[in-house]
Design a protein around this motif. Structure first.
Motif, PDB file in Angstrom:
ATOM      1  N   ARG A 185       0.860  -1.183   0.000  1.00 22.97           N
ATOM      2  CA  ARG A 185       0.000   0.000   0.000  1.00 22.97           C
ATOM      3  C   ARG A 185       0.895   1.232   0.000  1.00 22.97           C
ATOM      4  N   SER A 187       0.723   5.815   0.380  1.00 24.63           N
ATOM      5  CA  SER A 187      -0.066   6.944   0.847  1.00 24.63           C
ATOM      6  C   SER A 187       0.066   8.112  -0.124  1.00 24.63           C
ATOM      7  N   ARG A 299     -11.684  12.631  -5.575  1.00 29.47           N
ATOM      8  CA  ARG A 299     -12.070  11.857  -4.393  1.00 29.47           C
ATOM      9  C   ARG A 299     -12.753  10.545  -4.793  1.00 29.47           C
ATOM     10  N   LEU A 302      -9.943   8.215  -5.769  1.00 25.45           N
ATOM     11  CA  LEU A 302      -9.238   7.693  -4.600  1.00 25.45           C
ATOM     12  C   LEU A 302     -10.076   6.638  -3.884  1.00 25.45           C
ATOM     13  N   GLN A 303     -11.396   6.847  -3.860  1.00 27.27           N
ATOM     14  CA  GLN A 303     -12.291   5.858  -3.254  1.00 27.27           C
ATOM     15  C   GLN A 303     -12.213   4.539  -4.021  1.00 27.27           C
ATOM     16  N   GLU A 306      -9.084   2.577  -3.038  1.00 23.97           N
ATOM     17  CA  GLU A 306      -8.848   2.575  -1.592  1.00 23.97           C
ATOM     18  C   GLU A 306      -8.065   1.358  -1.107  1.00 23.97           C
ATOM     19  N   GLU A 307      -8.159   0.234  -1.805  1.00 26.32           N
ATOM     20  CA  GLU A 307      -7.428  -0.959  -1.364  1.00 26.32           C
ATOM     21  C   GLU A 307      -5.938  -0.875  -1.662  1.00 26.32           C
ATOM     22  N   VAL A 312      -4.580   9.057   3.208  1.00 24.02           N
ATOM     23  CA  VAL A 312      -4.734  10.249   2.372  1.00 24.02           C
ATOM     24  C   VAL A 312      -4.440  11.451   3.258  1.00 24.02           C
ATOM     25  N   ASP A 319      -9.193  13.938   6.248  1.00 21.42           N
ATOM     26  CA  ASP A 319      -7.912  13.288   5.985  1.00 21.42           C
ATOM     27  C   ASP A 319      -6.935  13.442   7.140  1.00 21.42           C
TER      28      ASP A 319
END
Length: 346
Positions: A185, A187, A299, A302-303, A306-307, A312, A319
């Motif tokens: 992951r 950021s 947004r 980004l949703q 999300e995985e 964020v 955030d």
């Protein structure tokens, strides 16, 4: 099984010990615990990314978190079964940043279970030293903490942290047991152009802390069309000394050469390369950026992703604040999976 009062006390004492140790180190006090000082040096020799500054930062964060109030407030969110039998939880630790697996270690012990940990070769000495400190405070923990260099066996559930590649290996070996398997992951930060110099300087902490090796490090920024990067570069100049770390400098030289030879358009300030790229994962010493037209669409994007995203960062209320990605609370779980809830349902 309910959290043991003596185990909580041992972690509270550990928190005070770490805080006192870091305070003495930062103030150059002569009476610093030489045992931990030597362990920090050993960790740095084993892993060149583990500088004294970064290890102390990690220890300081845990010192701040491990207070009686913080632990009790955190545990109050859960229902503990007094009659459940302790289970053995295998933990496969990552080694990208110092003590990256400590939250799993803490969660297993405070849930009343036993730790069977396989340490990363990149971080082999810090956690055993801290475990020995805990056992001195609460000797019963010696029966609940085991480290192994062999293949994990005789466990009831597993928590494994690694890359997208190793996750396939983990799923193959651990898939038949209850598990949490974590993958890559990254950021991201969302800039809207009105950030103050202090906010952008704090963003540098999110980018450069641990040399960008953590999943909570910002590796990608989203900026509005027409964004002027001068203010960002000026604020990040505070971190220019990072180029004196030879492993970081080697990555910077290599990545800059690759980008230039490939004739990619880059922005460069002598210690950080900015490259326009849709990817979320940027190499060490590089920061990817993408432009966006409107924040609502961004947004939604980004949703959808999300995985792949750990944090964020922005100055929006929803955030994480600039500069705070490497300061998670006890209830900030990796990948958004509640480790304690997982353990209590076993």
């Amino acid at each position: 099984m309910a959290p043991d009062r003596n185990t909580i006390d041992a972690f509270v004492k550990l928190g005070k010990y770490l805080t006192d140790f870091c305070d003495k180190c930062y103030s150059n006090a002569p009476q610093v615990d030489q045992g931990l000082k030597e362990i920090i040096a050993r960790a740095g020799h084993q892993n060149g990314w583990f500088t004294e500054d970064n290890i102390l930062f990690s220890l300081q964060q845990w010192g701040d978190l491990l207070t009686e109030k913080n632990i009790k407030d955190w545990l109050s969110n859960y229902s503990f079964n007094e009659n459940s039998e302790p289970k053995t939880i295998g933990i496969v630790m990552a080694g990208n940043i110092p003590l990256v697996g400590f939250h799993d270690f803490l969660s297993v012990l405070l849930s009343g279970n036993k730790v069977l940990a396989k340490l990363s070769s990149n971080d082999k000495v810090l956690l055993p030293y801290i475990s020995n400190y805990l056992i001195r405070q609460e000797p019963s923990l010696s029966d609940k903490i085991e480290f192994t260099e062999d293949k994990l066996e005789n466990f009831d559930a597993v928590i494994a942290t690694g890359s997208n590649n190793t996750s396939r290996y983990f799923e193959y070996y651990f898939g038949k047991k209850p598990n949490i398997i974590r993958k890559n992951r990254n950021s991201v930060a969302v800039l809207i152009g009105n950030e103050t110099e202090e906010e952008l300087k704090a963003l540098g902490e999110d980018i450069f802390r641990y040399y960008g090796l953590g999943c909570r490090n910002v590796s990608k920024i989203y900026v509005p069309k027409g964004y002027d990067f001068d203010s960002l570069f000026n604020a990040l100049f505070h971190y220019q000394d990072i180029i004196h770390q030879h492993k970081y400098a080697n990555n910077y030289d290599y990545n800059k050469a690759v980008y230039l030879m490939s004739e990619f358009k880059i922005l460069d300030n002598g210690f950080l390369i900015l490259k326009e790229d849709e990817a979320l994962t940027s190499p060490i010493s590089a920061l990817f950026y993408s432009y966006y037209d409107d924040e609502t669409s961004l947004r939604e994007k980004l949703q959808y992703m999300e995985e792949q995203i750990q944090c964020v960062v922005s100055n929006a209320e929803r955030d994480i604040n600039f500069g705070d990605t490497q300061k998670p609370s006890l209830s900030d779980f990796a990948d958004g999976i509640d480790t304690m809830e997982f353990l209590l349902k076993l």
